[in-house]
Motif scaffolding. Structure first.
Motif, mmCIF file in Angstrom:
data_model
loop_
_atom_site.group_PDB
_atom_site.id
_atom_site.type_symbol
_atom_site.label_atom_id
_atom_site.label_comp_id
_atom_site.label_asym_id
_atom_site.label_seq_id
_atom_site.Cartn_x
_atom_site.Cartn_y
_atom_site.Cartn_z
ATOM 1 N N THR A 60 30.356 28.075 26.665
ATOM 2 C CA THR A 60 30.275 28.286 28.109
ATOM 3 C C THR A 60 31.242 29.397 28.513
ATOM 4 N N VAL A 61 30.759 30.325 29.332
ATOM 5 C CA VAL A 61 31.539 31.486 29.752
ATOM 6 C C VAL A 61 31.992 31.297 31.192
ATOM 7 N N ILE A 62 33.262 31.634 31.455
ATOM 8 C CA ILE A 62 33.765 31.549 32.827
ATOM 9 C C ILE A 62 34.088 32.918 33.427
ATOM 10 N N GLU A 63 34.393 33.906 32.582
ATOM 11 C CA GLU A 63 34.667 35.267 33.068
ATOM 12 C C GLU A 63 33.976 36.257 32.135
ATOM 13 N N PHE A 64 33.303 37.275 32.721
ATOM 14 C CA PHE A 64 32.696 38.334 31.925
ATOM 15 C C PHE A 64 32.980 39.670 32.589
ATOM 16 N N TYR A 65 33.380 40.657 31.759
ATOM 17 C CA TYR A 65 33.730 41.986 32.247
ATOM 18 C C TYR A 65 32.667 42.967 31.762
ATOM 19 N N GLU A 66 31.876 43.445 32.684
ATOM 20 C CA GLU A 66 30.707 44.259 32.366
ATOM 21 C C GLU A 66 31.119 45.645 31.869
ATOM 22 N N PRO A 67 30.566 46.107 30.746
ATOM 23 C CA PRO A 67 30.855 47.477 30.290
ATOM 24 C C PRO A 67 30.101 48.499 31.131
ATOM 25 N N GLN A 68 30.534 49.742 31.068
ATOM 26 C CA GLN A 68 29.956 50.757 31.956
ATOM 27 C C GLN A 68 28.501 51.071 31.630
ATOM 28 N N TRP A 69 28.046 50.768 30.431
ATOM 29 C CA TRP A 69 26.683 51.127 30.045
ATOM 30 C C TRP A 69 25.653 50.062 30.430
ATOM 31 N N PHE A 70 26.075 48.949 31.005
ATOM 32 C CA PHE A 70 25.123 47.907 31.398
ATOM 33 C C PHE A 70 24.199 48.425 32.505
ATOM 34 N N PHE A 111 31.987 30.395 37.226
ATOM 35 C CA PHE A 111 31.811 31.657 36.502
ATOM 36 C C PHE A 111 31.933 32.855 37.452
ATOM 37 N N LYS A 112 32.573 33.923 36.952
ATOM 38 C CA LYS A 112 32.649 35.168 37.711
ATOM 39 C C LYS A 112 32.195 36.324 36.841
ATOM 40 N N TYR A 113 31.296 37.116 37.372
ATOM 41 C CA TYR A 113 30.809 38.331 36.722
ATOM 42 C C TYR A 113 31.579 39.504 37.322
ATOM 43 N N HIS A 114 32.374 40.189 36.500
ATOM 44 C CA HIS A 114 33.162 41.324 36.965
ATOM 45 C C HIS A 114 32.364 42.598 36.717
ATOM 46 N N ASN A 115 31.874 43.196 37.766
ATOM 47 C CA ASN A 115 31.114 44.431 37.636
ATOM 48 C C ASN A 115 31.999 45.558 37.106
ATOM 49 N N TYR A 116 31.355 46.491 36.408
ATOM 50 C CA TYR A 116 32.094 47.658 35.923
ATOM 51 C C TYR A 116 32.740 48.361 37.121
ATOM 52 N N GLY A 117 34.014 48.729 36.967
ATOM 53 C CA GLY A 117 34.750 49.350 38.061
ATOM 54 C C GLY A 117 35.482 48.355 38.934
ATOM 55 N N THR A 159 43.098 45.974 41.451
ATOM 56 C CA THR A 159 44.110 45.041 41.951
ATOM 57 C C THR A 159 44.677 45.477 43.299
ATOM 58 N N ASP A 160 44.451 46.741 43.695
ATOM 59 C CA ASP A 160 44.839 47.143 45.046
ATOM 60 C C ASP A 160 43.976 46.456 46.088
ATOM 61 N N THR A 161 42.789 46.019 45.667
ATOM 62 C CA THR A 161 41.867 45.344 46.573
ATOM 63 C C THR A 161 41.883 43.839 46.351
ATOM 64 N N VAL A 162 41.799 43.431 45.097
ATOM 65 C CA VAL A 162 41.764 42.021 44.719
ATOM 66 C C VAL A 162 42.814 41.790 43.626
ATOM 67 N N SER A 163 43.673 40.822 43.807
ATOM 68 C CA SER A 163 44.741 40.606 42.819
ATOM 69 C C SER A 163 44.788 39.150 42.355
ATOM 70 N N LEU A 164 43.638 38.521 42.262
ATOM 71 C CA LEU A 164 43.580 37.139 41.808
ATOM 72 C C LEU A 164 43.750 37.064 40.295
ATOM 73 N N ASP A 165 43.919 35.837 39.791
ATOM 74 C CA ASP A 165 44.004 35.645 38.346
ATOM 75 C C ASP A 165 42.708 36.094 37.685
ATOM 76 N N TYR A 166 42.801 36.568 36.467
ATOM 77 C CA TYR A 166 41.651 37.010 35.675
ATOM 78 C C TYR A 166 40.938 38.226 36.269
ATOM 79 N N GLU A 167 41.547 38.920 37.218
ATOM 80 C CA GLU A 167 40.859 40.048 37.849
ATOM 81 C C GLU A 167 40.897 41.314 37.001
#
Length: 551
Positions: free
Chosen positions: A354-364, A382-388, A395-403
């Motif tokens: 089970t995945v809780i955090e995913f960091y999308e690569p730029q080529w997706f 679960f949180k999907y972190h879009n590329y960029g 972190t200037d915009t969002v500074s939560l854990d796992y960001e």
């Protein structure tokens, strides 16, 4: 050389030596009687190696801060070193490398002094050669960071007035020490002690760096290239990139020299004696380190958008460098994110987790994202972190854990590790074969032999699985990009930019927390760190100059 020193550094060196004697010299003998025995002299050699931990084992800001690849996350590192605006002689962290390197030099000088007095053994010339390497390494760090510094002999009483040697004189001293190290060190395989190959490797880097100096020459680049090729010796990059940094594989075939750690040597004080390299280059991980599910991240050194953008889909170093998925577990003992499940569950079973955090690569593509979401087991939170949206800029915009995406190269998932402070047992790799290929590439380019340099660079790219670079794109910026992909977080970056004259240009271009104007100071650029104020205050030589930009 003059016997020159400052009281603060002398006292630091004496404290280090005193601590060592308290731990090892149980008989209470004086230094004069202890160090002239084989056991006593070997203990002094071990203290020289141990000093590497003080130089490299703590924070990374002098090595990686204030560059194009790393900037502030949610936390703050020393602002002078990372953002330049308030960099001055009293800034946090400015004195750290200065003091630790001089304490190391004093220990090396002590060993060289007692080598003349101790019982003469067949091993002694080898040990002295090792110490000369370690002294050269400290001087090399100093001259790159502060410019010309004082060259010292062994001293046994405080000297409060000292002069400043030129950078050219310091390089002459470094080269002399390394030539002695090459002549006398063991020619055997690397097992944690200096050998001929490590000494040649450092000398190649020294010549490469000197070649850029005003007193350098084209011959420095030619010499650097030849030495790097001697170190390579026809050896290919046989290990997959991920294997170079696999936990438990620290002494692999690619390592040329490293700072050694192990559980036994830090057990008395894990937070004080271990390595902290693992603790940086990522975001805070939600408290799960308390349950032994994650490393304790500092969240003050995060990858920039530019750093993340350098990797392409076919580059094995993307997955080998960054932790792109965080898994989730639900057990009787713990429910939540479990960073270390990546290591604790066989890789072939990862797709079923089970995945809780995913960091999308730029080529997706949008289709790739939809497929990922449709085929993965996703945690309720679960949180999907879009590329960029997971870099230091984010972190200037969002500074939560796992960001912020985490660097996994230095992870220590051992269940015996205390996950707080300086507690990692992983070695810190200071030089490895892939970097030697890149040193050769740069040296050949600057020596006017670009086609040969391109072959060395493409050997590194071949191991990563990416297409060869072409002669048309092979320049110093391409080399710096390749070094970023290969060596991210490995304590080279500030020195790379400083060496090549790219510190101001690339940092102000790619680090959103630094502007070009931040480098301006007192009519000069802040491309050296300032001489620490404590060193100036304790020096009775009023003519000792501060570095340009800080007067």
């Amino acid at each position: 050389m003059k016997k020159i020193y400052i009281l603060g550094i002398i006292m630091a060196a004496f404290v280090s030596c005193s601590d060592f004697i308290e731990e090892e010299n149980l008989s209470g003998e004086s230094a004069d009687s202890f160090y002239v025995t084989p056991d006593g002299f070997n203990s002094l050699i071990n203290a020289n190696y141990e000093k590497l931990r003080d130089i490299y084992g703590d924070s990374p800001f002098l090595f990686e801060g204030g560059t194009d690849l790393i900037s502030k996350g949610r936390g703050q590192g020393p602002l002078g070193l990372t953002e330049y605006r308030d960099l001055n002689s009293t800034s946090d962290g400015v004195a750290d490398l200065y003091n630790e390197c001089y304490a190391a030099i004093q220990l090396a000088n002590r060993a060289i002094y007692y080598a003349e007095l101790t019982e003469q053994t067949a091993e002694l010339p080898v040990l002295v050669s090792e110490v000369k390497f370690l002294r050269a390494l400290s001087y090399f760090l100093l001259v790159q960071t502060y410019g010309g510094v004082a060259i010292t002999d062994y001293i046994d009483s405080p000297v409060l007035e000292f002069d400043r040697n030129t950078a050219e004189e310091v390089y002459i001293q470094i080269i002399s020490d390394l030539e002695d190290a090459i002549a006398g060190a063991s020619d055997g395989a690397y097992f944690g002690r200096v050998n001929k190959r490590a000494a040649k490797n450092l000398l190649a880097k020294v010549y490469l760096t000197r070649g850029y100096e005003p007193f350098g020459s084209q011959n420095d680049f030619t010499t650097a290239a030849a030495l790097a090729d001697e170190v390579i010796g026809g050896e290919a990059l046989n290990l997959p990139f991920s294997e170079v940094f696999r936990p438990g594989n620290d002494l692999n075939e690619e390592v040329i020299f490293s700072v050694q750690f192990d559980a036994a040597s830090i057990s008395a004080d894990p937070d004080g004696l271990g390595s902290r390299q693992y603790a940086y280059f990522g975001s805070y991980l939600g408290g799960s380190e308390v349950q032994g599910q994650a490393p304790a991240r500092d969240y003050s050194s995060s990858p920039t958008d530019f750093a993340i953008s350098l990797f392409t889909e076919d580059d094995a170093r993307w997955e080998g460098t960054f932790m792109t998925e965080i898994f989730y577990i639900d057990t009787d003992d713990y429910t939540g994110p479990s960073y270390f499940t990546y290591y604790r569950v066989p890789e072939e079973e990862h797709n079923s987790l089970t995945v809780i955090e995913f960091y999308e690569p730029q080529w997706f593509t949008p289709e790739d994202k939809a497929n990922y979401l449709a085929t993965k087991n996703l945690a309720p939170s679960f949180k999907y972190h879009n590329y960029g949206e997971y870099s230091s800029e984010w972190t200037d915009t969002v500074s939560l854990d796992y960001e912020v995406i985490c660097v996994k190269k230095f992870d220590d998932p051992s269940p015996t590790t205390a996950f707080g402070g300086r507690s990692s047992t992983r070695d810190i790799i200071l030089s490895r074969l892939a970097e030697t290929y890149l040193v050769a590439a740069e040296a050949y380019l600057q020596a006017g032999q670009a086609s040969t340099g391109l072959l060395r660079l493409n050997a590194v790219r071949n191991r990563a699985g990416v297409a060869d670079a072409t002669i048309g794109e092979f320049d110093i910026d391409y080399i710096l990009d390749e070094r970023a992909r290969e060596l991210f977080g490995e304590y080279h970056r500030w020195f790379d930019l400083k060496r090549t004259g790219k510190l101001v240009e690339r940092t102000s271009l790619y680090n959103n927390q630094v502007n070009e104007s931040d480098f301006n100071g007192a009519g000069a650029l802040k491309i050296l760190r300032p001489i620490p104020q404590q060193a100036l205050d304790l020096n009775q030589n009023n003519d000792f100059p501060q570095n340009p930009a800080y007067n």
